[in-house]
Scaffold this motif. Structure first.
Motif, mmCIF file in Angstrom:
data_model
loop_
_atom_site.group_PDB
_atom_site.id
_atom_site.type_symbol
_atom_site.label_atom_id
_atom_site.label_comp_id
_atom_site.label_asym_id
_atom_site.label_seq_id
_atom_site.Cartn_x
_atom_site.Cartn_y
_atom_site.Cartn_z
ATOM 1 N N GLY C 49 0.827 -1.208 0.000
ATOM 2 C CA GLY C 49 0.000 0.000 0.000
ATOM 3 C C GLY C 49 0.859 1.254 0.000
ATOM 4 O O GLY C 49 0.630 2.179 -0.788
ATOM 5 N N THR C 53 1.162 3.981 -2.971
ATOM 6 C CA THR C 53 0.887 5.399 -2.717
ATOM 7 C C THR C 53 2.044 6.254 -3.220
ATOM 8 O O THR C 53 1.848 7.294 -3.852
ATOM 9 N N ALA C 57 1.848 8.943 -6.087
ATOM 10 C CA ALA C 57 2.199 10.317 -5.747
ATOM 11 C C ALA C 57 3.228 10.884 -6.717
ATOM 12 O O ALA C 57 3.083 12.011 -7.191
#
Lengths: 324, 328, 317
Positions: C49, C53, C57
């Motif tokens: 996760g 992310t 990003a």
């Protein structure tokens, strides 16, 4: 006199043991030592012996999964030891193998359909995807499985079912000879009987010839027409199943038979107890390989002279100086 | 049989050993009752997954917990319940009172110590003995199990022994503290027939000499017939039949036992009597969601609707002959 | 019996003697089975996760945070995090969030590309060695050992020093450096993969199912592609994930030593390098860059752990 389907002549297989930094051959394992036998179409020949007897190696040499060191293997009138790669590819359609361990013999990353259908693709035995699928379903049904099993993976099946998948894979090319390498010894007793019955049914239906390699003498006796006993790379006795079990000649065969536990507690049998264990095949004993453990040996004859396989009765051959 | 009149050495009742897996709870042993008398050889037979090994391992708490757990039942060892004992107390019982040998001796021998050191360690764990004495005992034990030149071999490592010799070493180790019960978990399955015969003979001789009881776990009906006095047949985590060995083979009552005996090819029958083997159709049911009634019902020729309702109890239908089947 | 399908998961007691317990299995593909096992490794799932992310990003961040990476603002030098500059600014007043996101693209891309190269080269070398045995095998393993015994860092520096300028001319400063760094890092990390693949090949080619394929008449290529390789890849994937982390660190090291990307192209390592002189006045600068590297590498290592559990061939069998 019809020609046998398979004739093995003086088959020898030595495995080289390499050692040292230069990878020189330091020793040799004498796995198979001048083994000869015939196999007629439609019969089942049992090849029995304990671990290290060379029975599996013999089976793999016949399929040329292992290259024999010396000897001839005649299959339908051709010496297959001399075949080149292309001819060998074609031979694969006539000879197949069924393995012992149903957990190791199926590729865990392929579906059952892909496993059974692979041979059809390799040999171009089916024209289209549809044709392959139809044939795979037919094969699965032949071995007692169903079309719905096709898209599943091996780990979803029990040992007995996996063995059926392995059998379906071998049948895909419609072979004439199947080498069954301990096909039921990894299975539970009740499942064993199912697979043995299946093998017998298939033999009748497709006229198959089996070379049945096993250490379990009861199974061999049940399924085989003739039995060959191996000890430390050599054939010590070969006879019809009935002769071998009722009148064993070689002392090793006798001991082997008497050692099989029988499910009859009231039967008080005389067990012939063999001393020691199977010697190391790197340095097999001189003379008769069995002489060190033999209860009836006569020295020095047995420790110096290699006994030849000689005819003791019709179809009953034994390699012992003192018997037959 | 006379052994059963006295208090049994080991009495297992209502034993349930479950394993938690990702798919749910596997009821490996689900209500097993059995007893072993002093000096008795009890055969426990069944196919893989029937719970025979788990039962034996539960007795010594050799089950990994978790995922395993003894959910219910009692294991009375000479009248004392082993279930609540902690590991420290269990250790005093292992080897000293109950010893175990396994199918593959190589995995239970430590490859980096000599067999002498390993036997001596077991001895010193349970008795006050000097290193010297313990090693002497090891030599003596190796001689007892008929390993040639034990004074030399005591200094060898496990890999220097063959499979049969390793099993002898295991037996020597198991017997070094003179246990009252030896659990033999498929002791000859990995061995060749002639070696199997040697090991079975050896076990018999050792029993005569030490007078211990043996719980012989095996899948081989032949081995049971030739070795055991009394037999417990297990199927899918339960005992389905129990009888003396002669009685069991003469008059098997449970349809599973009958099927098992009939499905074995027999080397002692004349070859021309060969008939098609009577296979038991189907496979062992999952122990994850076992059917409510008799676990054999789905494969049983005699099954009726009642069989799938409730599980039949193990009842003594004749003196010394118990069976769990509604037919009796 | 046709309808019932079950496998035997192994429950191992303390003695190490496996006891097979029959249990049913739903119809699952090996891939889904692996995913099921991966999900059980909580830290790995969390790490996956975090990594996802970070990737999202750095890929999409610059589309939202549209501050240029090289806008110099001497009025806002070495500022701590604020609403105008969420991660603060550097010594030239450049926005660190923008630079971190841009640098993350390069750092992660270097990691993935170098890993891909290491795995592809390693698998190729290992597979050829594993199939051919004999002389070819001996030669390739000699080469592998040779690469393993080379002093890597000095050699790395030398190669970059020698080839940086000529490559820059051909492919531009950014692309040139990228290719060079990927090749250099990947070129020094394929050896463990090669050894692993070779060992896998050696054991797999003796397996019954490969022998069965041989008995069916499968060509060597077919045996390798259909039977050996798919079963050998599990450990390779695990090794590959670790390589991503190692490559990110290697790139950071090079950049930190001033031998990576040019100063005007921020990578996480480069940002850390620039920040080292201002640790006392602007700790946030180094902290964010170091933290990003730390978090990425840690996550990838945990993912590798999870994959090892999920792809363990002993459990897949």
């Amino acid at each position: 006199m019809t020609q046998p389907l398979l004739r093995v002549n003086d088959l020898v297989k030595n495995f080289a043991l390499k050692g040292g930094i230069l990878g020189r051959i330091v020793d040799e394992v004498h796995a198979v030592d001048q083994v000869s036998f015939d196999l007629s179409a439609g019969e089942t020949l049992g090849l029995v012996g304990e671990s290290g007897s060379g029975k599996s190696t013999t089976g793999r040499c016949i399929l040329r999964l292992i290259e024999p060191t010396a000897g001839e293997i005649w299959f339908e009138g051709r010496d297959i030891v001399k075949l080149d790669a292309k001819e060998l590819g074609a031979l694969r359609r006539d000879m197949q193998i069924i393995f012992q361990d149903p957990y190791a013999s199926l590729n865990p990353r392929m579906t059952v359909g892909a496993i059974v259908g692979e041979a059809l693709i390799i040999h171009g035995l089916a024209k289209s995807r549809r044709a392959i699928e139809e044939r795979v379903v037919e094969l699965l049904e032949t071995v007692g499985l169903g079309a719905d099993h096709m898209r599943r993976y091996p780990h979803e099946f029990s040992g007995g079912q996996r063995q059926r998948i392995g059998i379906a894979r071998a049948l895909a090319v419609s072979p004439k000879l199947i080498v069954c390498d301990e096909p039921v010894s990894a299975l539970d007793v009740s499942i064993q009987a199912q697979v043995i019955n299946l093998l017998e049914d298939l033999q009748k239906e497709f006229g198959l010839t089996y070379l049945f390699i096993a250490h379990d003498l009861s199974v061999v006796e049940h399924i085989c027409t003739r039995v060959a006993v191996m000890y430390l790379g050599r054939l010590v006795e070969i006879a019809s199943s009935r002769d071998l079990y009722t009148r064993p000649l070689h002392p090793y065969t006798e001991a082997l038979l008497s050692a099989v536990p029988v499910p009859a507690p009231r039967a008080k049998r005389q067990r012939i107890r063999l001393e020691g264990e199977v010697p190391n095949p790197i340095n097999p004993p001189t003379g008769c390989h069995f002489h060190a453990r033999c209860p009836i040996r006569q020295l020095p004859l047995c420790s110096t002279e290699k006994p030849q396989l000689k005819r003791a009765a019709d179809g009953h051959w034994v390699a012992c100086h003192l018997r037959g | 049989m006379d052994a059963r009149t006295a208090e049994p050495l080991l009495e297992i009742s209502g034993l349930k050993t479950y394993f938690k897996t990702d798919d749910g709870t596997v009821r490996a042993v689900d209500g097993v009752d059995l007893a072993i008398g002093r000096g008795e050889v009890l055969g426990v037979v069944g196919e893989s997954g029937c719970g025979k090994s788990v039962t034996a391992h539960t007795v010594l708490k050799l089950i990994q917990m978790p995922p395993g757990k003894i959910n219910d039942g009692r294991i009375l060892w000479q009248g004392r319940d082993l279930v609540p004992l902690d590991l420290e107390e269990m250790r005093k019982i292992r080897s000293k009172e109950i010893a175990i040998i396994f199918q593959e001796p190589m995995t239970s021998l430590n490859p980096v110590y000599t067999v002498g050191e390993q036997i001596a360690e077991v001895v010193r764990e349970h008795e006050h003995a000097s290193r010297r004495e313990a090693l002497d005992r090891a030599v003596e034990m190796l001689r007892l199990v008929q390993i040639p030149t034990p004074e030399r071999r005591v200094h060898d490592y496990p890999h220097q022994f063959s499979g049969g010799m390793r099993q002898r070493v295991m037996i020597a180790m198991a017997l070094s503290c003179n246990p009252k019960l030896l659990i033999a978990d498929e002791p000859t399955t990995a061995l060749d027939v002639t070696i199997q015969a040697q090991i079975l003979d050896l076990l018999g001789e050792m029993k005569e000499r030490f007078g211990m009881a043996i719980m012989l776990i095996t899948h081989d009906m032949g081995v049971v017939a030739e070795t055991a006095q009394r037999v417990v047949v297990m199927y899918a985590g339960r005992v389905v039949e129990e009888a003396s060995v002669e009685e069991l083979f003469d008059r098997p009552l449970h349809p599973y036992t009958q099927g098992l005996i009939r499905s074995i090819p027999r080397v002692d029958r004349a070859a021309d009597q060969r008939a098609r083997l009577e296979a038991i159709s189907g496979t062992v049911p999952s122990l994850l969601d076992p059917p409510p009634g008799c676990r054999f019902a789905a494969r049983c020729k005699f099954a009726t609707a009642a069989c799938t309702q409730a599980a039949p109890d193990l009842r003594e239908v004749e003196p010394g002959h118990k069976v769990a089947c509604i037919l009796y | 019996m046709a309808g019932s399908t079950r496998a035997s998961p192994i429950v191992e007691p303390a003695t190490g003697v496996p006891i097979a317990v029959a249990a049913p299995r739903r119809h699952v593909t090996p891939g889904r089975e692996a995913w099921r096992r991966f999900r059980r490794h909580r830290l790995a799932v969390l790490s996956a996760g975090i990594l996802m992310t970070m990737i999202v990003a750095v890929v999409f961040g610059p589309l939202i945070w549209r501050v240029p990476i090289n806008e110099i603002d001497f009025a806002a030098m070495l500022e701590s995090p604020s609403w105008a500059h969420p991660l603060g600014t550097d010594d030239l007043g450049q926005d660190l969030l923008a630079r971190m996101m841009y640098g993350g693209r390069i750092s992660l891309a270097v990691g993935l590309a170098a890993m891909t190269m290491a795995v592809v080269v390693g698998t190729l070398v290992g597979a050829v060695a594993g199939v051919s045995r004999g002389r070819v095998d001996a030669g390739l393993m000699w080469l592998t050992d040779l690469f393993l015994s080379l002093p890597q860092l000095p050699l790395l520096l030398l190669i970059i020093y020698l080839f940086r300028d000529s490559l820059k001319e051909v492919a531009g400063p950014e692309m040139g450096t990228f290719v060079l760094i990927v090749v250099v890092i990947g070129g020094f990390r394929w050896m463990p993969v090669a050894r692993l693949v070779r060992a896998q090949f050696f054991s797999l080619r003796e397996r019954d199912f490969v022998e069965a394929a041989r008995a069916l008449g499968a060509s060597t290529l077919r045996q390798v592609v259909r039977h050996i390789l798919p079963n050998a890849l599990g450990p390779v994937i695990v090794a590959g994930t670790i390589d991503v982390a190692a490559a990110i660190i290697a790139e950071s090291t090079l950049s930190f030593l001033g031998l990576g990307f040019p100063p005007d192209i921020p990578t996480w390592g480069r940002i850390l390098y620039d920040a080292k002189d201002y640790l006392d006045v602007a700790p946030h600068w180094a902290l964010f860059a170091g933290g990003a590297i730390f978090l990425a590498v840690l996550s990838i290592n945990y993912i590798g752990d999870g994959l090892r559990d999920a792809l363990d061939p002993r459990r897949v069998m």
